[in-house]
Scaffold this motif. Sequence first.
Motif, PDB file in Angstrom:
ATOM      1  N   ALA A 154      35.046 -60.250 -56.185  1.00 47.58           N
ATOM      2  CA  ALA A 154      34.615 -61.738 -57.545  1.00 47.58           C
ATOM      3  C   ALA A 154      34.623 -62.701 -55.486  1.00 47.58           C
ATOM      4  CB  ALA A 154      36.323 -61.655 -58.206  1.00 47.58           C
ATOM      5  N   GLU A 156      34.982 -67.817 -56.056  1.00 46.49           N
ATOM      6  CA  GLU A 156      35.033 -68.623 -56.398  1.00 46.49           C
ATOM      7  C   GLU A 156      34.744 -69.865 -55.645  1.00 46.49           C
ATOM      8  OE1 GLU A 156      37.676 -65.876 -57.022  1.00 46.49           O
ATOM      9  OE2 GLU A 156      38.596 -66.677 -55.996  1.00 46.49           O
ATOM     10  N   TYR A 176      28.525 -74.466 -59.189  1.00 56.84           N
ATOM     11  CA  TYR A 176      29.231 -73.643 -58.995  1.00 56.84           C
ATOM     12  C   TYR A 176      29.392 -72.082 -59.953  1.00 56.84           C
ATOM     13  CZ  TYR A 176      30.788 -74.125 -63.793  1.00 56.84           C
ATOM     14  OH  TYR A 176      31.114 -73.982 -65.171  1.00 56.84           O
ATOM     15  N   GLU A 177      30.486 -71.842 -58.585  1.00 55.30           N
ATOM     16  CA  GLU A 177      30.033 -70.068 -59.528  1.00 55.30           C
ATOM     17  C   GLU A 177      31.238 -69.062 -59.502  1.00 55.30           C
ATOM     18  OE1 GLU A 177      27.336 -66.324 -58.607  1.00 55.30           O
ATOM     19  OE2 GLU A 177      27.131 -67.626 -57.413  1.00 55.30           O
ATOM     20  N   LEU A 178      31.491 -68.552 -60.257  1.00 54.29           N
ATOM     21  CA  LEU A 178      33.337 -67.870 -60.170  1.00 54.29           C
ATOM     22  C   LEU A 178      32.400 -65.728 -60.694  1.00 54.29           C
ATOM     23  CD1 LEU A 178      35.382 -69.424 -62.952  1.00 54.29           C
ATOM     24  CD2 LEU A 178      35.188 -69.498 -60.147  1.00 54.29           C
ATOM     25  N   VAL A 202      43.139 -72.365 -56.699  1.00 53.85           N
ATOM     26  CA  VAL A 202      43.304 -70.911 -57.758  1.00 53.85           C
ATOM     27  C   VAL A 202      45.131 -71.028 -58.437  1.00 53.85           C
ATOM     28  CG1 VAL A 202      43.431 -68.258 -58.252  1.00 53.85           C
ATOM     29  CG2 VAL A 202      41.626 -69.835 -57.087  1.00 53.85           C
ATOM     30  N   VAL A 207      40.949 -72.174 -62.157  1.00 54.92           N
ATOM     31  CA  VAL A 207      39.805 -72.144 -61.259  1.00 54.92           C
ATOM     32  C   VAL A 207      40.245 -73.608 -61.322  1.00 54.92           C
ATOM     33  CG1 VAL A 207      38.680 -71.516 -59.617  1.00 54.92           C
ATOM     34  CG2 VAL A 207      39.740 -69.599 -61.005  1.00 54.92           C
ATOM     35  N   PHE A 226      40.163 -68.064 -64.825  1.00 55.63           N
ATOM     36  CA  PHE A 226      39.566 -66.419 -64.414  1.00 55.63           C
ATOM     37  C   PHE A 226      40.919 -66.098 -64.095  1.00 55.63           C
ATOM     38  CE2 PHE A 226      36.976 -65.514 -60.331  1.00 55.63           C
ATOM     39  CZ  PHE A 226      36.489 -64.790 -61.374  1.00 55.63           C
ATOM     40  N   PRO A 229      41.022 -63.494 -60.401  1.00 54.51           N
ATOM     41  CA  PRO A 229      40.199 -64.143 -59.103  1.00 54.51           C
ATOM     42  C   PRO A 229      40.339 -63.659 -57.520  1.00 54.51           C
ATOM     43  CG  PRO A 229      41.632 -65.427 -59.203  1.00 54.51           C
ATOM     44  CD  PRO A 229      41.972 -64.463 -60.632  1.00 54.51           C
TER      45      PRO A 229
END
Length: 350
Positions: A154, A156, A176-178, A202, A207, A226, A229
């Motif tokens: 993972a 974030e 953005y990206e998770l 977080v 997040v 999320f 994370p």
Amino acid sequence: MLGRVTPKRSAALLSAAGAALLAALVLSAPAGAVTTRRDAAATGGVTGPTSTTGSTGTTGTTGTTGTTGTTGTTGTTGTTGTTGATGVPTTPAANASISSNWAGYAVVGAGGVTRHFTRVAGDWVEPTVDCIAGSTTFSAFWVGIGGYSQSSKALEQTGTEADCDSNGDAHYYAWYELVPRGPVTVSLSVSPGDSMRGIVTVAHGKVTLTIRDLTSGHSVTKVLAFAHPDTTSAEWIAEAPSNCDGNSCTALPLSDFGSVAFSSATARLRDGQHGSITGSSQWAAQAVQLNEDSRGGGQQFFGPREEVLAVPTVLDTTGSIFGVSWAEQQEPGFGGSPPPARDFPGFGEQ
């Protein structure tokens, strides 16, 4: 005050005095002789006029006080020495780890102790990419939590992109990206030269990702659930984005971004400890250098090859400012093999 004698009163006094003196002489002198003594006080003699008291002398004029000397002009303070054009160090970082897609800095728990980060923040100036028609390239600049460990699943992160299409046109945007989810482009106009700020926090299964254009004053914030994370690291990175197929990712060609300056880099742990990249004894900083052709695996090369690098500089004295520079160099061939490299989680092709 002294009295003054008038003329009338003076004449009367003189007449009376003369008669008395004559009588005295007659009575006191022996017969047949009249004498005078100059040293005897004459009884009833004439009192002379009262002497006039002399005028008090005029007090001398007080001397003129000399003019106070003029205070010298205060010397001009010397000009402070000029800081480098951007205030960013230029010396390459020593002992950088090698990656095929990341360049910048990461922090992890010091001494091999696992620490959990709850916040990361940093600023950067969106660079201008040099695009060439016929060459499609990509570059990304971001802050994030997680993803540094090779076993990580993972990451974030939020940041900006600077890509070149096959026509030689540049494209700039924010996202953005998770990870392992895909990237999401956000509605925020980004231009080269803009000062950007990324913040990731977080907490409690959520997040919060904020990307802000400090130049325009506009920003986008997303709060997302999320469940799992990774919070074991924090990063400030320039990246060659990856094209991922399942768990297999391949770094895309890196755009020539020249250089990018990161500043105001800070992190925070779950226990509240916070500071710059070198601002806490509870975490350790690691520089990361991108070697785009460094894939490992014993590949053989039979002629010179071009290798693209992205090299971080040393940190400034505050531990919060550094730069990353793009470079291209020719490597020897004939049996040479690139050094081993790490692949880091990133985002796939947009």
